[in-house]
Write a protein that holds these residues in place. Structure first.
Motif, short mmCIF file in Angstrom:
data_model
loop_
_atom_site.label_atom_id
_atom_site.label_comp_id
_atom_site.label_asym_id
_atom_site.label_seq_id
_atom_site.Cartn_x
_atom_site.Cartn_y
_atom_site.Cartn_z
N SER A 111 96.69 -10.27 36.14
CA SER A 111 97.11 -10.13 34.88
C SER A 111 96.31 -10.55 33.54
N PHE A 112 95.20 -11.18 33.86
CA PHE A 112 94.16 -11.80 33.02
C PHE A 112 93.24 -10.67 32.60
N GLY A 113 93.31 -9.59 33.42
CA GLY A 113 92.08 -8.68 33.18
C GLY A 113 90.85 -8.78 34.19
N ASN A 114 90.90 -9.76 35.16
CA ASN A 114 89.75 -10.08 36.04
C ASN A 114 89.90 -9.15 37.18
N VAL A 115 88.72 -8.54 37.64
CA VAL A 115 88.63 -7.72 38.86
C VAL A 115 89.08 -8.53 40.01
N THR A 116 89.87 -8.08 40.93
CA THR A 116 90.24 -8.70 41.94
C THR A 116 89.91 -8.16 43.38
N LEU A 117 89.37 -6.89 43.24
CA LEU A 117 88.92 -6.06 44.33
C LEU A 117 87.87 -5.10 43.94
N ARG A 118 86.90 -5.20 44.32
CA ARG A 118 85.80 -4.05 43.85
C ARG A 118 84.64 -3.85 44.97
N TYR A 119 84.38 -2.56 44.87
CA TYR A 119 83.38 -1.92 45.94
C TYR A 119 82.57 -0.67 45.53
N ARG A 120 81.77 -0.32 46.06
CA ARG A 120 81.28 0.95 45.66
C ARG A 120 81.71 1.96 46.35
N ARG A 121 81.64 3.42 45.51
CA ARG A 121 81.74 4.54 46.15
C ARG A 121 80.84 5.81 45.61
N HIS A 122 80.52 6.60 46.58
CA HIS A 122 79.62 7.63 45.76
C HIS A 122 80.79 8.48 44.96
N ARG A 123 80.38 8.67 43.72
CA ARG A 123 81.51 9.16 42.75
C ARG A 123 81.05 10.22 42.20
N LEU A 124 79.79 10.37 41.77
CA LEU A 124 79.04 11.47 41.23
C LEU A 124 78.25 12.40 41.96
N LEU A 125 78.33 13.23 42.37
CA LEU A 125 77.63 14.12 43.66
C LEU A 125 77.34 15.47 43.34
N ARG A 126 75.74 15.75 43.50
CA ARG A 126 75.25 16.89 43.05
C ARG A 126 75.99 18.17 43.78
N ARG A 127 76.62 19.12 43.24
CA ARG A 127 77.25 19.99 43.86
C ARG A 127 76.66 20.79 44.90
N GLU A 128 75.42 21.32 44.72
CA GLU A 128 74.56 22.29 45.68
C GLU A 128 74.45 21.55 46.94
N LYS A 129 74.57 20.09 47.01
CA LYS A 129 74.57 19.53 48.44
C LYS A 129 75.63 19.72 49.21
N ASN A 130 76.71 20.16 48.70
CA ASN A 130 78.05 20.56 49.50
C ASN A 130 78.40 19.56 50.48
N TYR A 131 78.60 18.08 49.95
CA TYR A 131 79.04 16.90 50.61
C TYR A 131 80.38 17.21 50.90
N LYS A 132 80.68 16.52 51.90
CA LYS A 132 82.19 16.82 52.56
C LYS A 132 82.86 15.42 52.68
N TRP A 133 84.22 15.54 52.72
CA TRP A 133 84.87 14.34 53.05
C TRP A 133 85.53 14.52 54.57
N TYR A 134 85.54 13.12 55.24
CA TYR A 134 85.92 12.90 56.47
C TYR A 134 87.16 11.96 56.47
N GLY A 135 88.03 11.95 57.53
CA GLY A 135 88.90 11.10 57.77
C GLY A 135 90.34 11.61 57.42
N ASP A 136 91.42 11.28 58.27
CA ASP A 136 92.44 11.54 57.81
C ASP A 136 93.27 10.75 56.62
N CYS A 137 92.97 9.26 56.59
CA CYS A 137 93.45 8.53 55.82
C CYS A 137 92.58 7.72 54.78
N HIS A 138 92.04 6.70 55.24
CA HIS A 138 90.85 6.28 54.52
C HIS A 138 89.56 7.23 54.52
#
Length: 367
Positions: free
Chosen positions: A119-146
């Motif tokens: 409630s004070f604007g502090n980050v409580t949980l943080r991690y990195r994710r691949h977020r911006l991906l070159r389209r021509e590499k055709n990266y795929k998602w895997y996993g049913d849930c997470h």
């Protein structure tokens, strides 16, 4: 300057979709929204921002839906968000600058995901994710849930953050995620180490602590798997043991996490709290101090809980030094905690109590 396709999957997101798109629509060159069966005004809202709204029947598999959204991208890079994510103003500026300067030879840009805020604007949980991906590499998602992206190549770590911001009435997704894993079990699907770790998390969050421990143990028994998942399997297993009031196994689990790498602040604070509950103030203080001394790793990909190296150990050290009779040090740590949480009721209570103690005891003895 590179071009960017925003790709999203949505379902019944009328409360959050416009808020999300308002923070990003002017920074991307194309918006692709895949709806998986909304029954509210989600599609109507989406069409206010883009004509590229597509329909994909929900299959019970998030990876399939996310891959469908990626298939509609036409720009140089793919950027994805969930409907309850936003870009804060400082991150909008960072993304704009990144877009203008990005070397097109970069295959993926990782960004922070601020998955929780207090409630004070502090980050409580943080991690990195691949977020911006070159389209021509055709990266795929895997996993049913997470889900995860199977990414390799020229990867750049940035300081841009996407922030999760659910509305107050957002329904919990714990039951939904549990059902996905239980369906996998009923089908006889094999579980990867990652599956056992995240299934354990879902069980723990739903209060099924003994079952969670069993799932974490299965993760740890497998030589394969991400070492950071194994570290957090030990930490989360310790939380389960604490709730089950098995203090011995709690401490054993925390120490076990040290077999897999450098101690994390969340481990150190939990060890501190283990001795804190026993009122062994000097031992507890030692572990809290170690947590404060840990510096954030810019390149860390796994879960990071900033509270455990900032306000939380300071607040706990205030308590430890108070009971050791060192009111000056207790005051100093309480004020450090207050920099992060100025209106925290514990900080305000401690301040009032310590003001009276320091007035009564002008000279304190170092612990």
């Amino acid at each position: 300057m590179v071009t960017i396709s925003l790709c999203m999957i949505v379902k019944n997101e009328e409360d959050t979709l416009a808020r999300c798109l308002d923070t990003v629509h002017d920074l991307v060159d194309e918006i692709n929204i895949v709806d998986t069966g909304s029954e509210d005004k989600t599609v109507e809202i989406a069409k206010e921002y883009t004509e590229r709204v597509f329909h994909f029947p929900w299959t019970g598999n998030f990876a399939e839906a996310r891959n469908e959204s990626f298939s509609h991208a036409t720009m140089d890079y793919i950027f994805y968000m969930d409907a309850d994510d936003v870009l804060l103003e400082e991150d909008r500026d960072k993304l704009k600058s990144l877009k203008e300067s990005l070397n097109p030879a970069i295959d993926s840009v990782s960004m922070y995901y601020n998955a929780g805020m207090d409630s004070f604007g502090n980050v409580t949980l943080r991690y990195r994710r691949h977020r911006l991906l070159r389209r021509e590499k055709n990266y795929k998602w895997y996993g049913d849930c997470h889900n995860y992206l199977n990414v390799a190549g020229n990867i750049m770590n940035s300081d841009v953050a996407v922030t999760h911001k659910s509305p107050p009435n957002k329904k919990s997704r714990i039951g939904r995620n549990l059902s996905i894993y239980q369906t996998k079990i009923e089908r006889g699907d094999g579980f990867s180490p990652r599956d056992y770790f995240y299934y354990g998390n879902e069980l723990r969050e739903s209060g099924r602590h003994q079952e969670a421990i069993e799932s974490y143990e299965k993760n740890l028994a497998m030589k394969e798997g991400w070492v950071d998942d194994k570290i957090h399997a030990c930490i989360n297993m310790a939380d389960c043991y604490r709730i089950l009031k098995d203090d011995s196994k709690e401490l054993t689990s925390l120490l076990r996490s040290l077999e897999y790498g450098v101690p994390r602040p969340e481990t150190l604070c939990r060890i501190g709290y283990h001795f804190h509950r026993q009122k062994k103030w000097q031992i507890a203080a030692y572990w809290y101090e170690q947590a404060i001394n840990m510096k954030p790793d810019f390149n860390q990909w796994s879960f990071s809980y900033p509270a455990y190296s900032t306000w939380y150990p300071h607040l706990q050290l205030c308590v430890c030094y108070y009971y050791m009779g060192n009111f000056q040090k207790a005051w100093e740590h309480n004020e450090e905690a207050g920099k992060y949480r100025p209106e925290d009721t514990s900080v305000l209570h401690n301040r009032k109590l310590l003001e009276s103690k320091l007035n009564m005891t002008p000279t304190t003895t170092e612990a």
